[in-house]
Design a protein around this motif. Structure first.
Motif, short mmCIF file in Angstrom:
data_model
loop_
_atom_site.label_atom_id
_atom_site.label_comp_id
_atom_site.label_asym_id
_atom_site.label_seq_id
_atom_site.Cartn_x
_atom_site.Cartn_y
_atom_site.Cartn_z
N VAL A 1 0.86 -1.19 0.00
CA VAL A 1 0.00 0.00 0.00
C VAL A 1 0.89 1.24 0.00
O VAL A 1 1.91 1.29 0.69
CB VAL A 1 -0.92 0.02 1.24
CG1 VAL A 1 -1.69 1.35 1.33
CG2 VAL A 1 -1.88 -1.16 1.22
N VAL A 2 0.48 2.21 -0.79
CA VAL A 2 1.10 3.54 -0.79
C VAL A 2 -0.01 4.51 -0.40
O VAL A 2 -1.12 4.45 -0.95
CB VAL A 2 1.67 3.88 -2.17
CG1 VAL A 2 2.21 5.30 -2.19
CG2 VAL A 2 2.74 2.87 -2.58
N TYR A 3 0.26 5.41 0.54
CA TYR A 3 -0.83 6.26 1.03
C TYR A 3 -0.35 7.67 1.33
O TYR A 3 0.86 7.94 1.37
CB TYR A 3 -1.47 5.63 2.27
CG TYR A 3 -0.61 5.63 3.52
CD1 TYR A 3 -0.79 6.59 4.53
CD2 TYR A 3 0.38 4.67 3.72
CE1 TYR A 3 0.00 6.58 5.67
CE2 TYR A 3 1.15 4.65 4.86
CZ TYR A 3 0.96 5.62 5.84
OH TYR A 3 1.73 5.61 6.97
N GLY A 4 -1.31 8.56 1.54
CA GLY A 4 -0.99 9.95 1.86
C GLY A 4 -2.20 10.68 2.40
O GLY A 4 -3.19 10.06 2.80
N GLU A 5 -2.10 12.00 2.40
CA GLU A 5 -3.14 12.84 2.98
C GLU A 5 -4.19 13.23 1.95
O GLU A 5 -4.01 13.04 0.74
CB GLU A 5 -2.52 14.11 3.59
CG GLU A 5 -1.46 13.86 4.65
CD GLU A 5 -2.05 13.34 5.94
OE1 GLU A 5 -3.29 13.29 6.07
OE2 GLU A 5 -1.26 12.98 6.83
N GLU B 1 -6.08 12.47 10.13
CA GLU B 1 -4.81 12.50 9.42
C GLU B 1 -4.25 11.10 9.27
O GLU B 1 -4.43 10.23 10.12
CB GLU B 1 -3.81 13.37 10.18
CG GLU B 1 -4.19 14.85 10.23
CD GLU B 1 -3.12 15.67 10.91
OE1 GLU B 1 -2.16 15.09 11.46
OE2 GLU B 1 -3.25 16.90 10.91
N ALA B 2 -3.55 10.89 8.18
CA ALA B 2 -2.91 9.60 7.95
C ALA B 2 -1.82 9.38 9.00
O ALA B 2 -1.03 10.28 9.26
CB ALA B 2 -2.31 9.54 6.55
N PRO B 3 -1.77 8.21 9.62
CA PRO B 3 -0.74 7.95 10.63
C PRO B 3 0.63 7.83 9.99
O PRO B 3 0.76 7.50 8.81
CB PRO B 3 -1.18 6.62 11.25
CG PRO B 3 -1.94 5.94 10.17
CD PRO B 3 -2.63 7.04 9.40
N GLU B 4 1.65 8.07 10.79
CA GLU B 4 3.02 7.93 10.28
C GLU B 4 3.26 6.50 9.79
O GLU B 4 3.88 6.28 8.75
CB GLU B 4 4.01 8.30 11.39
CG GLU B 4 5.47 8.17 10.98
CD GLU B 4 5.88 9.12 9.85
OE1 GLU B 4 6.81 8.77 9.08
OE2 GLU B 4 5.25 10.21 9.72
N LEU C 1 2.69 13.04 1.40
CA LEU C 1 2.17 14.02 0.43
C LEU C 1 0.65 14.09 0.53
O LEU C 1 0.00 13.11 0.90
CB LEU C 1 2.54 13.61 -1.00
CG LEU C 1 4.01 13.48 -1.37
CD1 LEU C 1 4.14 12.87 -2.76
CD2 LEU C 1 4.69 14.85 -1.31
N THR C 2 0.09 15.24 0.18
CA THR C 2 -1.35 15.33 -0.04
C THR C 2 -1.61 14.82 -1.46
O THR C 2 -1.14 15.40 -2.43
CB THR C 2 -1.87 16.76 0.12
OG1 THR C 2 -1.58 17.21 1.44
CG2 THR C 2 -3.38 16.83 -0.11
N LEU C 3 -2.35 13.72 -1.56
CA LEU C 3 -2.52 13.04 -2.84
C LEU C 3 -3.82 13.39 -3.55
O LEU C 3 -3.88 13.41 -4.78
CB LEU C 3 -2.45 11.52 -2.64
CG LEU C 3 -1.15 10.98 -2.02
CD1 LEU C 3 -1.26 9.46 -1.86
CD2 LEU C 3 0.04 11.35 -2.87
N THR C 4 -4.88 13.66 -2.77
CA THR C 4 -6.21 13.71 -3.36
C THR C 4 -7.02 14.88 -2.82
O THR C 4 -6.91 15.23 -1.64
CB THR C 4 -6.99 12.42 -3.04
OG1 THR C 4 -6.15 11.29 -3.26
CG2 THR C 4 -8.24 12.30 -3.87
#
Length: 260
Positions: free
Chosen positions: A124-128, A145-148, A210-213
């Motif tokens: 999985v790749v994820y972001g804000e 917020e997305a966790p570290e 990163l903020t992705l969406t």
């Protein structure tokens, strides 16, 4: 070269689909498959899609577009159809009204993943995520917020990563389709099961920071908030047991009361 499958599911979305299509069209990254699944829209949705297809063919490096137009059994059935068609290394869902945060999102993700061997790409790749209104205007940063470090246990605190900022390895997605028993929170269940697959296989989870969406705030889950919460409680109990699920939802109530 890493390839991304972008899935867009639509039904009578003429007022918001153009923003999404333009966002995919504008991506500077070349290795993109765009899978559009339309449930036989009766408004101007297909007109917007055809315009997009025509514009795409004029690009120097056109994206590969796959268009499916047929009846479906709801949102998550349509999303399963997209998964079945996906051929990229990763799949992400960008539905009508949602858009990439900027034109270099996919390029930035691909650059970060260069250090990984293809056989050991992160699961999985994820972001804000930022929230936008129907006009695409910024409303606010997503409250959760997305966790570290993301794991399946993270989802005991709710949907910490927005579905549209959750890029799943396609090979895992194909063996983990959406559960059609759920009508409002199958995305929560799906993310949990993808993360569980990653943990069983000892695969990494990659935080882009990163903020992705830019996510359209009024989606299916938001419009059916109460039923979605009840369904999420059932899903959480299935994965973590009733005591943890009830304790978590009690905390959600307290957290909402404190916030207001």
């Amino acid at each position: 070269m890493i390839r991304f499958s972008i899935a867009t599911v639509t039904y009578n979305a003429a007022s918001t689909i153009a923003r999404t299509l333009q966002s995919v069209y504008a991506q500077t990254y070349e290795a993109v498959d765009h899978i559009i699944v339309d449930g036989c829209s009766t408004d101007g949705t297909m007109t917007e899609i055809q315009r997009y297809v025509e514009r795409n063919t004029d690009q120097r490096h056109p994206h590969n577009i796959v268009l499916i137009r047929e009846p479906d059994d709801g949102l998550y059935d349509a999303m399963n159809k997209a998964i079945a068609q996906a051929k990229g290394d990763y799949i992400v869902f960008l539905n009508a009204g949602d858009k990439f945060h900027d034109d270099d999102v996919l390029s930035s993700i691909a650059q970060q993943l260069k250090s990984y061997n293809q056989s050991r790409f992160p699961a999985v790749v994820y972001g804000e995520t930022d929230l936008v209104d129907y006009e695409g205007r910024f409303l606010r940063h997503r409250r959760l917020e997305a966790p570290e470090r993301l794991s399946s246990r993270s989802f005991l605190s709710g949907m910490l990563v927005c579905h549209q900022s959750f890029y799943a390895r396609t090979d895992l997605a194909k063996i983990t389709p959406y559960n059609l028993r759920y009508h409002f929170s199958a995305d929560y269940d799906w993310c949990l099961r993808i993360l569980s697959q990653a943990e069983r296989r000892d695969l990494r989870i990659h935080n882009t920071h990163l903020t992705l969406t830019d996510y359209l705030a009024e989606g299916l889950t938001t419009a059916n908030h109460r039923r979605s919460l009840l369904e999420r409680l059932r899903i959480m109990a299935h994965h973590f047991g009733w005591p943890r699920a009830i304790a978590a939802h009690a905390w959600f109530v307290v957290r909402a009361a404190v916030k207001h």
